[in-house]
Design a protein around this motif. Structure first.
Motif, mmCIF file in Angstrom:
data_model
loop_
_atom_site.group_PDB
_atom_site.id
_atom_site.type_symbol
_atom_site.label_atom_id
_atom_site.label_comp_id
_atom_site.label_asym_id
_atom_site.label_seq_id
_atom_site.Cartn_x
_atom_site.Cartn_y
_atom_site.Cartn_z
ATOM 1 N N THR A 55 0.823 -1.208 0.000
ATOM 2 C CA THR A 55 0.000 0.000 0.000
ATOM 3 C C THR A 55 0.858 1.260 0.000
ATOM 4 O OG1 THR A 55 -0.197 -0.041 2.406
ATOM 5 C CG2 THR A 55 -1.952 -1.107 1.133
ATOM 6 N N ALA A 56 2.092 1.159 0.483
ATOM 7 C CA ALA A 56 2.988 2.321 0.474
ATOM 8 C C ALA A 56 4.421 1.876 0.739
ATOM 9 C CB ALA A 56 2.571 3.337 1.526
ATOM 10 N N VAL A 57 5.346 2.653 0.211
ATOM 11 C CA VAL A 57 6.762 2.521 0.532
ATOM 12 C C VAL A 57 7.201 3.902 1.007
ATOM 13 C CG1 VAL A 57 9.078 2.065 -0.339
ATOM 14 C CG2 VAL A 57 7.150 0.692 -1.166
ATOM 15 N N ARG A 58 7.893 3.938 2.138
ATOM 16 C CA ARG A 58 8.321 5.217 2.707
ATOM 17 C C ARG A 58 9.827 5.211 2.942
ATOM 18 N NH1 ARG A 58 3.875 3.660 5.536
ATOM 19 N NH2 ARG A 58 2.003 4.831 5.023
ATOM 20 N N PRO A 89 0.936 2.583 -4.908
ATOM 21 C CA PRO A 89 0.807 1.854 -6.169
ATOM 22 C C PRO A 89 0.287 2.681 -7.353
ATOM 23 C CG PRO A 89 0.090 0.478 -4.383
ATOM 24 C CD PRO A 89 0.337 1.843 -3.801
ATOM 25 N N GLY A 90 -0.461 3.732 -7.126
ATOM 26 C CA GLY A 90 -0.929 4.567 -8.223
ATOM 27 C C GLY A 90 0.180 5.401 -8.852
ATOM 28 N N ASP A 91 1.309 5.536 -8.154
ATOM 29 C CA ASP A 91 2.450 6.276 -8.685
ATOM 30 C C ASP A 91 3.117 5.445 -9.776
ATOM 31 O OD1 ASP A 91 1.902 8.169 -6.708
ATOM 32 O OD2 ASP A 91 3.365 7.311 -5.318
ATOM 33 N N LEU A 92 3.958 6.083 -10.577
ATOM 34 C CA LEU A 92 4.638 5.380 -11.662
ATOM 35 C C LEU A 92 5.640 4.349 -11.154
ATOM 36 C CD1 LEU A 92 5.205 8.316 -14.154
ATOM 37 C CD2 LEU A 92 3.479 6.501 -14.263
ATOM 38 N N GLY A 93 6.171 4.558 -10.004
ATOM 39 C CA GLY A 93 7.174 3.675 -9.424
ATOM 40 C C GLY A 93 7.942 4.450 -8.381
ATOM 41 N N GLU A 116 5.855 -3.483 -10.382
ATOM 42 C CA GLU A 116 5.840 -4.899 -10.756
ATOM 43 C C GLU A 116 6.976 -5.664 -10.069
ATOM 44 O OE1 GLU A 116 8.354 -2.683 -13.707
ATOM 45 O OE2 GLU A 116 6.389 -2.324 -12.835
ATOM 46 N N ASP A 117 8.059 -4.963 -9.690
ATOM 47 C CA ASP A 117 9.169 -5.602 -8.977
ATOM 48 C C ASP A 117 8.771 -6.016 -7.563
ATOM 49 O OD1 ASP A 117 10.817 -5.172 -11.167
ATOM 50 O OD2 ASP A 117 11.532 -3.251 -10.395
ATOM 51 N N LEU A 118 7.752 -5.349 -7.010
ATOM 52 C CA LEU A 118 7.317 -5.634 -5.638
ATOM 53 C C LEU A 118 6.021 -6.431 -5.562
ATOM 54 C CD1 LEU A 118 8.020 -2.155 -3.997
ATOM 55 C CD2 LEU A 118 9.514 -4.149 -4.086
ATOM 56 N N ALA A 119 5.390 -6.677 -6.699
ATOM 57 C CA ALA A 119 4.079 -7.339 -6.716
ATOM 58 C C ALA A 119 4.173 -8.762 -6.184
ATOM 59 C CB ALA A 119 3.513 -7.355 -8.130
ATOM 60 N N PHE A 120 3.107 -9.190 -5.516
ATOM 61 C CA PHE A 120 3.063 -10.547 -4.958
ATOM 62 C C PHE A 120 2.481 -11.484 -5.983
ATOM 63 C CE2 PHE A 120 1.407 -13.936 -2.184
ATOM 64 C CZ PHE A 120 2.579 -14.233 -1.529
#
Length: 175
Positions: free
Chosen positions: A120-123, A153-157, A171-175
């Motif tokens: 849901t987020a990376v900080r 996730p709505g961000d480009l990366g 996509e690198d973090l997707a489960f």
């Protein structure tokens, strides 16, 4: 009978996201530093030379040879995967310990613990000194982490310039 994605519980997903972040960080670290940095998962970071004090972040970036012990002085970035009923007080305690050890970067991956186990987020947080004021009170700690980046996730990366140039796709973090 094998569990479906919806029936799985935290530990597997927690480890999977730590490994995915490690892999993404390693790819960028190699491009940026030509193997000067090691990127690892669940490795003890020792705060004292006698190894009597340590924490084990979910992922980390450090200077040094592969397989060598990870000491705080050589650690560039530590990160945690935060999911489920993660104890907020414990999270802050760990951040304080990493800050006291002088580790410059702290990152978090927040997971939705519902049916999908999505990020849901990376900080990103950077370590900064606390400015002393003329107040009668003094800060409990001379340094603290302050947030400097947040991606959803709505961000480009995830694009970030420190501690090395990072470009991590969702996509690198997707489960």
């Amino acid at each position: 009978m094998p569990a479906s994605n919806a029936e799985r519980s935290g530990p597997l997903e927690h480890q999977q996201f730590a490994v995915r972040m490690r892999n993404a960080l390693e790819a960028d670290a190699r491009r940026a530093t030509r193997d000067e940095l090691q990127v690892e998962v669940e490795t003890n970071v020792f705060f004292k030379p006698d190894k009597s004090s340590f924490l084990t972040p979910d992922f980390l970036v450090r200077r040094g040879l592969p397989g060598a012990d990870a000491f705080a002085d050589d650690t560039v970035l530590v990160g945690e995967v935060v999911s489920g009923p993660y104890n907020h007080k414990r999270r802050l305690w760990k951040m304080d310990r990493y800050a006291e050890a002088g580790i410059p970067w702290y990152w978090e991956i927040e997971l939705d613990t519902g049916e999908t186990w999505d990020v849901t987020a990376v900080r990103a947080y950077v370590l900064v000194p606390i400015i002393q004021t003329r107040l009668a009170v003094k800060p409990l700690h001379p340094t603290a982490y302050v947030p400097v980046g947040e991606w959803e996730p709505g961000d480009l990366g995830i694009e970030f310039p420190e501690p090395f140039a990072m470009s991590i796709g969702w996509e690198d973090l997707a489960f």
